[in-house]
Design an enzyme around this catalytic site. Structure first.
Site, mmCIF file in Angstrom:
data_model
loop_
_atom_site.group_PDB
_atom_site.id
_atom_site.type_symbol
_atom_site.label_atom_id
_atom_site.label_comp_id
_atom_site.label_asym_id
_atom_site.label_seq_id
_atom_site.Cartn_x
_atom_site.Cartn_y
_atom_site.Cartn_z
ATOM 1 N N SER A 178 36.323 31.187 26.394
ATOM 2 C CA SER A 178 35.463 32.013 25.548
ATOM 3 C C SER A 178 35.993 33.431 25.359
ATOM 4 C CB SER A 178 34.056 32.089 26.140
ATOM 5 O OG SER A 178 34.095 32.600 27.453
ATOM 6 N N GLY A 179 37.063 33.807 26.071
ATOM 7 C CA GLY A 179 37.586 35.148 25.869
ATOM 8 C C GLY A 179 38.410 35.644 27.030
ATOM 9 N N ASP A 207 29.157 24.942 34.292
ATOM 10 C CA ASP A 207 30.610 25.108 34.447
ATOM 11 C C ASP A 207 30.942 25.684 35.820
ATOM 12 O OD1 ASP A 207 33.240 24.873 33.667
ATOM 13 O OD2 ASP A 207 33.304 26.799 32.639
ATOM 14 N N LYS A 237 34.237 41.481 29.364
ATOM 15 C CA LYS A 237 34.615 40.202 28.779
ATOM 16 C C LYS A 237 34.612 40.340 27.261
ATOM 17 C CE LYS A 237 33.418 35.291 28.854
ATOM 18 N NZ LYS A 237 32.488 34.288 29.395
ATOM 19 N N VAL A 257 39.059 38.785 29.991
ATOM 20 C CA VAL A 257 38.354 39.757 30.819
ATOM 21 C C VAL A 257 39.301 40.893 31.184
ATOM 22 C CG1 VAL A 257 37.047 40.130 32.934
ATOM 23 C CG2 VAL A 257 36.878 37.941 31.742
ATOM 24 N N LEU A 282 42.248 40.917 33.580
ATOM 25 C CA LEU A 282 41.876 40.285 34.844
ATOM 26 C C LEU A 282 41.949 38.773 34.779
ATOM 27 C CD1 LEU A 282 38.765 42.472 35.792
ATOM 28 C CD2 LEU A 282 41.101 42.690 36.643
ATOM 29 N N GLY A 283 41.760 38.215 33.612
ATOM 30 C CA GLY A 283 41.798 36.764 33.473
ATOM 31 C C GLY A 283 41.362 36.378 32.071
ATOM 32 N N ARG A 284 41.514 35.095 31.760
ATOM 33 C CA ARG A 284 41.111 34.602 30.462
ATOM 34 C C ARG A 284 40.623 33.167 30.575
ATOM 35 N NH1 ARG A 284 44.756 35.256 26.171
ATOM 36 N NH2 ARG A 284 45.327 37.288 27.058
ATOM 37 N N GLY A 285 39.737 32.824 29.679
ATOM 38 C CA GLY A 285 39.179 31.476 29.659
ATOM 39 C C GLY A 285 38.940 31.037 28.233
#
Length: 810
Positions: free
Chosen positions: A523-524, A633, A540, A526, A518-521
């Protein structure tokens, strides 16, 4: 030889038979029902009825002294938590009292002298036995097993899972902690088919939840139903016919729960820790307890220190310091005779209701005082400044006083000039020593004298220091003895015990081996998943083991303390070996950036609603949680949108927790996202909630403009400035130059002029205040919410060249 071979087996068989006999013998001593003609004696501690699974016990309960109640309680709770009482108003004697199921089918509780204290309303003679079911329901059944009477139909202060709540049901709180007698607070369906919390005290009665200031629709309720029915299910979900619903923070099966109308007027859902036998709150109706009416009695004021605390205003003293229901009494004799009076201002304080009259618009505080002076019944007046001018409310009585920094006004107490009030304590909601200002206004005098008071709660401060010393000492001892890493993890495990712990195999299966990303940032990553109970989830998966572990526990402990419709809900976690995963509710429409900076952009109505709802979520974090929470954030990627485009704030991995009244903490590691970070990050200043205010300001300006303002734009080869800085500079130049069309020039052109000028101006105004470099000039989130609520789409349209400057920044 053959006989010797079988001897061990014979011996084992004999042991099994003996064990089976002993188990049956022990089980036979547990009574699961009461036959007709039998009774339970108060003098026999073993005279109890237990549910088949052992979850509930029914019998005589003693809370001290010689008073006994016939009750049902949780067997495994350490404090023997009572969920139903037959004789809550009249305890029976510890000698000679008994409960009997008579041969006429009526269950009767009699005192030592044989007088009937309570009886079931079954006049039928067909009742054959009384049983306590696994649900905690005490029932009378006929010989065929049909239920003729049940305790679930007559709740006291507690609702259990699968206990149907109807229009004839009512949860009534106890009068005080440790008592079973009925008190003043109740939970019920009103005549409009809506669920309410109601205070019915000796002097006044008042509905206080949901908010009496809002109508049915604004409270997300409906009265277009005729059933008036509600139920709490086994997984911790509560559903009602008026569309009110909530879920426990540890939603899921396998947990014992109870919904209790507590003696302090708050409705809370509790979850039982099966290993320790203790309870934890998994939902509460009023996160701000001071909103409970009647809590501090007549004239009393409820403040936060950090928990709710009652105090008296200037010129008043406690009627009974041991019982705040008695409120405060004046230290003067109230009279209508002609004598000089003064008005003493108590900041950020208001009393709910009892308005003699009210005025909106261009009314000054002096004119409001004149209204109170001209009415003998007036005891005080409330005054506040809003976007439309002054608001004045004169009061005939002072009930339900609340003092909180989120209230942008004051109460002016009408006192004789002879009353000395300069040393009166007025607390502003902090454990720290606070300085509060109050004003004495002498009516008829050409001058207004302002007096500043310093209020020292020495005793409260001393207690706070002692508590801090004990906590620090305890942590030091644990760290010294066992080591920091294991102790910290164990502590966080205690905090997060209310959530379900998933195995890595369960997560892997739910995500189909982490197939759909679904997505990434930072910290990890998803992934989308589906649990065994068919709930869609977002998982996550934290990437970095060392840093991810700290973020993992931070997020678990943070989200475990919050419950708000505009905050993402976490359902569980996994901590197995090197794996650290978080399981969230799945949000259908992804994040705000996918609907703002792409061709699939949102309309104006959705944008403004997202701004308002996000502000409410942040205000909850900053002002209403049991602990203050700073997100750190806030950005479009962390604002998720559900199927109705309602925003939910996500990703609390960078959150800062600070106890109310605690000192600011300097951050050395935690950082937000470039472009949304407040200047104090770079200046190494202590981090406060104002960093979220700054980030929120960037986001709402981006929602107005429709582009990223967090990017950097090169002006020339030697100088560059951010899009945000250039945007703010251009807007201020256009305003100073008196351009009439500047608002249309900056609003997203893709909207093709279809937006509310009034709301757009409000968002720009708020955004400019929020991104001030000096954080003391930024507003609080509760002030932002208030201004957004007051911004009607097309009413009272202001000139775009006149920005308001009254946002509070305290």
């Amino acid at each position: 030889m053959r006989n010797r071979t079988h001897e061990p087996y014979r011996f084992l068989l004999l042991l099994l038979l003996i064990s089976f006999f002993l188990i049956n013998l022990a089980t036979s001593e547990i009574q699961n029902d009461l036959e007709r003609g039998s009774s339970l004696s108060v003098e026999d501690d073993s005279d109890l009825i237990t549910s088949p699974d052992g979850s509930f016990t029914c019998g005589f309960h003693n809370a001290g002294g010689n008073d006994y109640w016939f009750s049902i309680w949780f067997t495994s709770s350490t404090d023997r938590t009572v969920v139903w009482t037959a004789n809550r108003e009249r305890p029976v004697n510890g000698k000679g009292s008994k409960l009997s199921l008579r041969r006429n089918g009526i269950m009767v509780l009699t005192d030592f002298d044989g007088k009937v204290v309570w009886e079931s309303n079954t006049t039928s003679t067909e009742a054959h036995r009384a049983e306590l079911l696994n649900t905690g329901n005490l029932v009378l059944k006929d010989i065929h097993g049909m239920i003729l009477w049940q305790s679930f139909a007559y709740p006291t202060d507690t609702l259990l899972p699968n206990q149907v709540f109807t229009k004839s049901s009512r949860l009534i709180a106890a009068i005080r902690n440790g008592s079973y007698a009925t008190g003043y607070y109740s939970f019920y369906f009103d005549n409009n088919n809506a669920m309410r919390l109601f205070y019915d005290g000796p002097e006044i009665s008042s509905i206080y939840w949901p908010s009496p200031d809002l109508d049915m629709y604004q409270n997300s309720r409906t009265n277009y139903n005729s059933s008036r029915i509600a139920v709490l299910d086994d997984t911790g979900r509560f559903l009602s016919s008026d569309q009110f619903q909530f879920s426990a923070s540890d939603v899921g099966s396998g947990v014992k729960r109870r919904l209790t109308m507590d003696y302090d007027g708050n409705l809370r859902l509790y979850s039982l820790n099966s290993s320790s036998g203790s309870w934890s709150v998994s939902w509460t109706a009023l996160p701000q307890p001071c909103n409970v009416h009647g809590l501090c009695g007549r004239n009393g004021i409820c403040t936060y220190t950090p928990g709710p605390k009652c105090s008296c205003p200037p010129g008043y003293e406690a009627s009974d310091p041991s019982d705040w229901n008695q409120g405060c009494r004046p230290t003067f004799i109230r009279t209508c005779l002609d004598f000089q009076v003064k008005f003493v201002e108590v900041l950020h304080t208001d009393y709910y209701g009892f308005d003699l009259n009210f005025s909106y618009g261009a009314i000054s505080v002096e004119a409001c005082g004149d209204l109170c002076l001209g009415d003998c019944r007036c005891e005080a007046f409330s005054y506040r400044i809003t976007g439309s001018g002054g608001r004045c409310y004169t009061k005939s009585a002072l009930f339900n006083g609340v003092q909180t920094l989120s209230f942008p006004g004051s109460i002016f107490l009408k006192l004789p000039t002879t009353v000395e009030a300069s040393e009166t304590r007025v607390l502003l909601g902090s454990n720290a020593v606070c300085e509060s200002s109050a004003a004495e206004v002498l009516l008829g005098s050409p001058t207004i004298r302002r007096v500043r008071w310093v209020y020292l709660y020495s005793f409260a401060l001393a207690i706070g220091v002692i508590e801090a010393f004990v906590i620090v000492s305890g942590w030091w001892f644990l760290f010294r003895k066992h080591g920091v890493p294991s102790t910290v993890e164990d502590g966080y495990r205690m905090i997060s015990s209310q959530f379900r712990r998933f195995t890595y195999a369960e997560i892997k299966k739910a995500t189909n081996n982490f197939k759909v990303e679904l997505g990434r940032g930072g910290s990890g990553v998803v992934y989308k998943g589906v649990l065994a109970d068919e709930r869609a989830v977002a998982v996550k998966r934290l990437s970095d083991l060392f840093q991810g572990e700290q973020e993992f526990w931070a997020e678990v402990s943070t989200i475990g303390k919050i419950n708000h419709m505009n905050l993402v809900r976490m359902w569980g976690f996994c901590s197995e070996g090197r794996h650290r995963l978080l399981v969230y509710e799945y949000i259908e429409k992804s994040s705000l950036d996918k609907h703002l900076f792409t061709s699939n952009f949102l309309g104006w109505k959705e944008r403004f609603n997202i701004a308002l709802r996000t502000a409410k979520g942040l205000a909850y974090l900053h002002h209403e949680c049991l602990e203050w929470i700073i997100h750190c954030d806030v950005k479009p990627e962390n604002l998720l949108l559900d199927g109705e485009f309602e925003p939910k704030i996500a990703d609390f991995g960078l959150a800062k927790l600070s106890q109310r009244g605690g000192p600011d903490i300097e951050f050395t590691r935690i950082r937000g996202t470039k472009g949304y970070m407040a200047p104090e990050w770079a200046l190494n200043l202590p981090i406060t909630a104002k960093v979220d205010v700054y980030s929120f300001g960037v986001v709402i300006l981006e929602m107005v403009k429709g582009i990223r303002l967090s990017n950097w734009a090169v002006e020339d080869a030697e100088q560059q400035e951010s899009e945000l800085t250039r945007f703010v500079r251009i807007v201020k130049i256009k305003i100073q130059c008196g351009e009439d069309s500047w608002l249309e020039d900056i609003v997203d052109p893709r909207l093709d002029g279809k937006f509310s000028r009034n709301q757009a101006l409000t968002l720009v105004e708020i955004g400019l205040f929020c991104v001030e470099e000096d954080r003391s000039k930024r507003p609080t989130m509760d002030s932002v919410v208030q201004l957004l609520l007051e911004s009607e789409p097309e009413s009272e349209i202001r000139s775009p060249n006149k920005l308001r400057l009254h946002l509070r920044s305290d």
